[in-house]
Motif scaffolding. Sequence first.
Motif, PDB file in Angstrom:
ATOM      1  N   GLY A   6      24.758 103.490 -28.982  1.00  0.00           N
ATOM      2  CA  GLY A   6      24.766 103.081 -27.263  1.00  0.00           C
ATOM      3  C   GLY A   6      24.065 101.944 -27.110  1.00  0.00           C
ATOM      4  N   LEU A   7      23.246 101.157 -27.871  1.00  0.00           N
ATOM      5  CA  LEU A   7      22.466 100.190 -27.708  1.00  0.00           C
ATOM      6  C   LEU A   7      23.515  98.662 -27.596  1.00  0.00           C
ATOM      7  CD1 LEU A   7      19.642 100.802 -29.897  1.00  0.00           C
ATOM      8  CD2 LEU A   7      19.701 100.998 -27.193  1.00  0.00           C
ATOM      9  N   ARG A  12      25.355  93.458 -29.148  1.00  0.00           N
ATOM     10  CA  ARG A  12      25.979  92.037 -28.614  1.00  0.00           C
ATOM     11  C   ARG A  12      25.376  90.867 -28.979  1.00  0.00           C
ATOM     12  NH1 ARG A  12      30.661  91.222 -25.000  1.00  0.00           N
ATOM     13  NH2 ARG A  12      30.977  89.051 -25.474  1.00  0.00           N
ATOM     14  N   ARG A  13      23.707  90.948 -28.864  1.00  0.00           N
ATOM     15  CA  ARG A  13      22.897  89.862 -29.275  1.00  0.00           C
ATOM     16  C   ARG A  13      23.162  89.523 -30.923  1.00  0.00           C
ATOM     17  NH1 ARG A  13      19.761  91.706 -25.119  1.00  0.00           N
ATOM     18  NH2 ARG A  13      18.717  93.275 -26.150  1.00  0.00           N
ATOM     19  N   VAL A  14      23.292  90.803 -31.668  1.00  0.00           N
ATOM     20  CA  VAL A  14      23.474  90.682 -33.005  1.00  0.00           C
ATOM     21  C   VAL A  14      24.731  89.953 -33.357  1.00  0.00           C
ATOM     22  CG1 VAL A  14      23.825  91.845 -35.091  1.00  0.00           C
ATOM     23  CG2 VAL A  14      21.917  92.669 -33.738  1.00  0.00           C
ATOM     24  N   PHE A  15      25.844  90.646 -32.632  1.00  0.00           N
ATOM     25  CA  PHE A  15      27.248  89.721 -32.777  1.00  0.00           C
ATOM     26  C   PHE A  15      27.087  88.283 -32.207  1.00  0.00           C
ATOM     27  CE2 PHE A  15      31.452  88.890 -30.996  1.00  0.00           C
ATOM     28  CZ  PHE A  15      32.005  89.119 -32.000  1.00  0.00           C
ATOM     29  N   SER A  28      34.485  96.190 -34.541  1.00  0.00           N
ATOM     30  CA  SER A  28      33.342  97.165 -34.111  1.00  0.00           C
ATOM     31  C   SER A  28      32.602  96.768 -32.826  1.00  0.00           C
ATOM     32  CB  SER A  28      32.153  97.042 -35.378  1.00  0.00           C
ATOM     33  OG  SER A  28      32.596  97.023 -36.456  1.00  0.00           O
ATOM     34  N   MET A  29      32.608  95.539 -32.395  1.00  0.00           N
ATOM     35  CA  MET A  29      31.991  95.010 -31.206  1.00  0.00           C
ATOM     36  C   MET A  29      32.978  95.591 -30.043  1.00  0.00           C
ATOM     37  SD  MET A  29      29.136  93.711 -30.125  1.00  0.00           S
ATOM     38  CE  MET A  29      29.094  94.879 -28.465  1.00  0.00           C
ATOM     39  N   HIS A  36      31.444 102.363 -24.509  1.00  0.00           N
ATOM     40  CA  HIS A  36      30.373 102.626 -23.741  1.00  0.00           C
ATOM     41  C   HIS A  36      30.587 101.631 -22.225  1.00  0.00           C
ATOM     42  CE1 HIS A  36      28.106 104.339 -26.708  1.00  0.00           C
ATOM     43  NE2 HIS A  36      28.522 103.617 -27.619  1.00  0.00           N
ATOM     44  N   ASP A  37      31.545 102.091 -21.565  1.00  0.00           N
ATOM     45  CA  ASP A  37      31.989 101.779 -20.365  1.00  0.00           C
ATOM     46  C   ASP A  37      31.891 100.186 -20.033  1.00  0.00           C
ATOM     47  OD1 ASP A  37      32.449 104.365 -19.547  1.00  0.00           O
ATOM     48  OD2 ASP A  37      30.232 104.586 -19.198  1.00  0.00           O
TER      49      ASP A  37
END
Length: 171
Positions: A6-7, A12-15, A28-29, A36-37
């Motif tokens: 849920g983080l 997104r930052r890692v992606f 995955s992203m 998660h809405d």
Amino acid sequence: MYAKCGLIDEARRVFEGMQEKNVYTYSSMIVGLASHDRANDAIALFNDMVRRVDVEPNHVTFIGVLTACSHAGVVKDERYYFAQMKDMYGISLSADHYACKRLILLGGAGLGLAESMENTEIAKAATEHLLRLEPEGIGNYMLLSNTLASAGEWDEVSKLRKVMTICNELV
């Protein structure tokens, strides 16, 4: 892993920091955002992905974008992506894809799952049958979870999510 926990912002930052992205990282992203809405972000990322020449979506990618369409209630977009999946990418339809389509159509008609069926027990039985046919299908678990939530059966939703977490850990 961040998305599963849920983080989403961290995921997104890692992606975004990845030098090389492929169908698995995109999928995955997209699934993480849709779950998660962040449906509009998931759809936008899918569109960015297909514009890239070197990355082609797979069946999991489409589960993510169809789930996003369901959450956003965009029936027109769902039809477009569903057709694209078959016609442009030659991806065979699975029970997961049909489950997403059913949720979208019910949502687009202004009906909740509980309202659209005379008896939520029918919905639960049908979804549980899908789980027996395809136990690894995340869309089947999501369909059952949404059905239970629509019926206000929050204890059952909680139990199912625990099972989903355990299954994810085993994989």
